[in-house]
Design a protein around this motif. Structure first.
Motif, PDB file in Angstrom:
ATOM      1  N   THR A 100      -4.150  69.534 -73.594  1.00 37.95           N
ATOM      2  CA  THR A 100      -2.751  69.156 -73.771  1.00 37.95           C
ATOM      3  C   THR A 100      -2.017  70.102 -74.714  1.00 37.95           C
ATOM      4  O   THR A 100      -0.788  70.047 -74.812  1.00 37.95           O
ATOM      5  CB  THR A 100      -2.635  67.727 -74.330  1.00 37.95           C
ATOM      6  N   HIS A 101      -2.773  70.929 -75.454  1.00 35.12           N
ATOM      7  CA  HIS A 101      -2.212  71.945 -76.360  1.00 35.12           C
ATOM      8  C   HIS A 101      -1.346  71.340 -77.462  1.00 35.12           C
ATOM      9  O   HIS A 101      -0.369  71.949 -77.894  1.00 35.12           O
ATOM     10  CB  HIS A 101      -1.396  72.979 -75.568  1.00 35.12           C
ATOM     11  N   LYS A 102      -1.728  70.166 -77.918  1.00 33.31           N
ATOM     12  CA  LYS A 102      -0.990  69.524 -79.004  1.00 33.31           C
ATOM     13  C   LYS A 102      -1.794  69.601 -80.308  1.00 33.31           C
ATOM     14  O   LYS A 102      -2.987  69.875 -80.311  1.00 33.31           O
ATOM     15  CB  LYS A 102      -0.702  68.061 -78.658  1.00 33.31           C
ATOM     16  N   GLN A 103      -1.097  69.348 -81.399  1.00 35.21           N
ATOM     17  CA  GLN A 103      -1.744  69.332 -82.712  1.00 35.21           C
ATOM     18  C   GLN A 103      -2.842  68.270 -82.733  1.00 35.21           C
ATOM     19  O   GLN A 103      -2.672  67.175 -82.185  1.00 35.21           O
ATOM     20  CB  GLN A 103      -0.713  69.038 -83.795  1.00 35.21           C
ATOM     21  N   CYS A 120       3.205  60.721 -77.527  1.00 38.06           N
ATOM     22  CA  CYS A 120       2.555  61.077 -78.791  1.00 38.06           C
ATOM     23  C   CYS A 120       2.502  62.593 -78.935  1.00 38.06           C
ATOM     24  O   CYS A 120       2.096  63.301 -78.011  1.00 38.06           O
ATOM     25  CB  CYS A 120       1.145  60.495 -78.844  1.00 38.06           C
ATOM     26  N   ASP A 121       2.892  63.085 -80.095  1.00 34.75           N
ATOM     27  CA  ASP A 121       2.932  64.530 -80.339  1.00 34.75           C
ATOM     28  C   ASP A 121       1.691  65.046 -81.055  1.00 34.75           C
ATOM     29  O   ASP A 121       1.497  66.255 -81.186  1.00 34.75           O
ATOM     30  CB  ASP A 121       4.172  64.883 -81.163  1.00 34.75           C
ATOM     31  N   ILE A 122       0.882  64.142 -81.570  1.00 32.88           N
ATOM     32  CA  ILE A 122      -0.323  64.500 -82.318  1.00 32.88           C
ATOM     33  C   ILE A 122      -1.487  63.701 -81.747  1.00 32.88           C
ATOM     34  O   ILE A 122      -1.330  62.535 -81.373  1.00 32.88           O
ATOM     35  CB  ILE A 122      -0.180  64.171 -83.820  1.00 32.88           C
ATOM     36  N   TRP A 123      -2.648  64.325 -81.701  1.00 35.07           N
ATOM     37  CA  TRP A 123      -3.868  63.610 -81.337  1.00 35.07           C
ATOM     38  C   TRP A 123      -4.691  63.349 -82.580  1.00 35.07           C
ATOM     39  O   TRP A 123      -4.881  64.240 -83.390  1.00 35.07           O
ATOM     40  CB  TRP A 123      -4.707  64.409 -80.343  1.00 35.07           C
ATOM     41  N   LEU A 175     -12.839  72.580 -78.514  1.00 33.04           N
ATOM     42  CA  LEU A 175     -11.388  72.410 -78.583  1.00 33.04           C
ATOM     43  C   LEU A 175     -10.660  73.745 -78.420  1.00 33.04           C
ATOM     44  O   LEU A 175      -9.712  73.869 -77.644  1.00 33.04           O
ATOM     45  CB  LEU A 175     -11.002  71.749 -79.910  1.00 33.04           C
ATOM     46  N   LYS A 176     -11.130  74.757 -79.145  1.00 27.99           N
ATOM     47  CA  LYS A 176     -10.464  76.060 -79.091  1.00 27.99           C
ATOM     48  C   LYS A 176     -10.648  76.731 -77.735  1.00 27.99           C
ATOM     49  O   LYS A 176      -9.719  77.377 -77.229  1.00 27.99           O
ATOM     50  CB  LYS A 176     -10.997  76.951 -80.215  1.00 27.99           C
ATOM     51  N   ASN A 177     -11.820  76.576 -77.152  1.00 26.01           N
ATOM     52  CA  ASN A 177     -12.073  77.187 -75.839  1.00 26.01           C
ATOM     53  C   ASN A 177     -11.192  76.598 -74.747  1.00 26.01           C
ATOM     54  O   ASN A 177     -10.986  77.214 -73.693  1.00 26.01           O
ATOM     55  CB  ASN A 177     -13.545  77.018 -75.439  1.00 26.01           C
ATOM     56  N   ASN A 178     -10.688  75.383 -75.007  1.00 30.78           N
ATOM     57  CA  ASN A 178      -9.872  74.714 -74.000  1.00 30.78           C
ATOM     58  C   ASN A 178      -8.388  74.656 -74.380  1.00 30.78           C
ATOM     59  O   ASN A 178      -7.645  73.839 -73.852  1.00 30.78           O
ATOM     60  CB  ASN A 178     -10.416  73.308 -73.755  1.00 30.78           C
ATOM     61  N   GLY A 179      -8.002  75.530 -75.291  1.00 27.88           N
ATOM     62  CA  GLY A 179      -6.589  75.709 -75.563  1.00 27.88           C
ATOM     63  C   GLY A 179      -6.021  75.019 -76.770  1.00 27.88           C
ATOM     64  O   GLY A 179      -4.805  75.072 -77.002  1.00 27.88           O
TER      65      GLY A 179
END
Length: 332
Positions: free
Chosen positions: A135-138, A113-116, A158-162
């Motif tokens: 996972t740094h995914k969209q 999967c490319d999107i969460w 979310l942002k703090n974790n990449g």
């Protein structure tokens, strides 16, 4: 023209049947949706045996069994998801599934999967958010039941974790959602407050609200659908049937074209009608050469290929350079 990402939410409307899930994929593809989305999870990993059903779930499935017992009947296995993902690839529609526990995040990443898609219920689940972000995914995150502060807190995690590339969906977690509970303007509040892409996850019975959301700037639309609203299960009643899903997608595509670029000017399609619909300064009766143009001998009539009535005052008081017949365009 900005294209709206349309997610056809199959969810658990397959009732635990891989065959029904594949038929839902077919219906989503036929509708023109961009993505078909399911739900992945190990019920014992995200629901305790003491968790009660929501009232709408009790109404749709009865109140004898627990939420956990209901969910165990609805979830597909990992092996079935492998087959379902391959089927989506074959049909030609993007597969997506919402993970409901951390183990399912690992599984779906392995599945490709490319999107969460983060559901509303996980917006306060810190370990879950950290895992998704790593996972740094969209990410597309629904915000049902959340306050603005809770949305902000989740975004910060979310942002703090990449995480990057986050889209927030206005959502009301009620099935079906009463129109007075939709609050589409909150979508604009999310965009203004957090400066990110926004969209709308819809649980109303019709198709009007997601269409309106697109007109208001939604870049993502998510909508539940089913093969038959009369099927047993918790979410069918608040879902569109295939023909309705197809109508929604078609309407959204029409609205995308209708939005335009915001520049006020005649469109190419209407330019030929300017002559037909507008008016010109016309002889109200026969006029002799040298006669003064007055309010008594000139008027305004179609067509619009002569002197514009906006020059009415400039024409009044000038003399006719030739004879004019009644209804003839005036020339200076």
């Amino acid at each position: 023209m900005k294209r709206t990402l349309i997610i056809a939410e199959a969810g658990v409307n397959h009732n635990g049947s891989l065959d029904l899930a594949k038929r839902l994929v077919d219906a989503a593809k036929e509708s023109g949706a961009d993505i078909v989305k399911f739900q992945t999870g190990n019920p014992t990993a995200f629901t305790s045996r003491y968790a009660e059903k929501a009232e709408y779930q009790k109404e749709n499935t009865g109140g004898d069994e627990s939420q956990l017992e209901m969910l165990k009947k609805l979830m597909l296995s990992h092996e079935e998801f492998y087959e379902l993902k391959d089927y989506c690839d074959t049909v030609g529609i993007e597969f997506l599934s919402t993970p409901f526990d951390i183990g399912s995040i690992d599984f779906l990443e392995k599945l490709g999967c490319d999107i969460w898609k983060i559901p509303s219920g996980e917006i306060t689940n810190l370990p879950y958010l950290e895992k998704i972000a790593s996972t740094h995914k969209q990410i597309i995150m629904s915000t049902g039941m959340a306050t603005l502060d809770e949305v902000g807190d989740a975004l910060q995690v979310l942002k703090n974790n990449g995480a990057d590339g986050i889209t927030l969906l206005q959502c009301t977690t009620q099935y079906p959602t009463p129109y007075e509970s939709v609050n589409l303007r909150a979508m604009l509040t999310l965009k203004e407050k957090f400066g990110c892409k926004v969209g709308y996850s819809d649980h109303t019975k019709g198709i009007e609200v997601p269409i309106a959301a697109v007109a208001m700037g939604a870049e993502v639309i998510e909508k539940h659908f089913t093969l038959d609203r009369n099927m047993p299960g918790p979410d069918h009643q608040a879902s569109l049937e295939p023909d309705e899903l197809k109508a929604m997608v078609s309407s959204i595509r029409n609205i995308e074209q209708a939005m335009g670029d915001g520049i006020k000017k005649p469109s190419e399609s209407e330019i030929p009608n300017i002559i037909v619909a507008r008016k010109s300064i016309i002889a109200a009766r026969n006029i002799k050469k040298g006669e003064l143009f007055t309010k008594d001998n000139i008027t305004t009539k179609r067509p619009g290929n002569g002197i514009s009535p906006m020059k009415w005052q400039e024409v009044l008081g000038t003399r006719a350079k030739r004879d004019f017949m009644e209804d003839e365009l005036i020339e200076l």
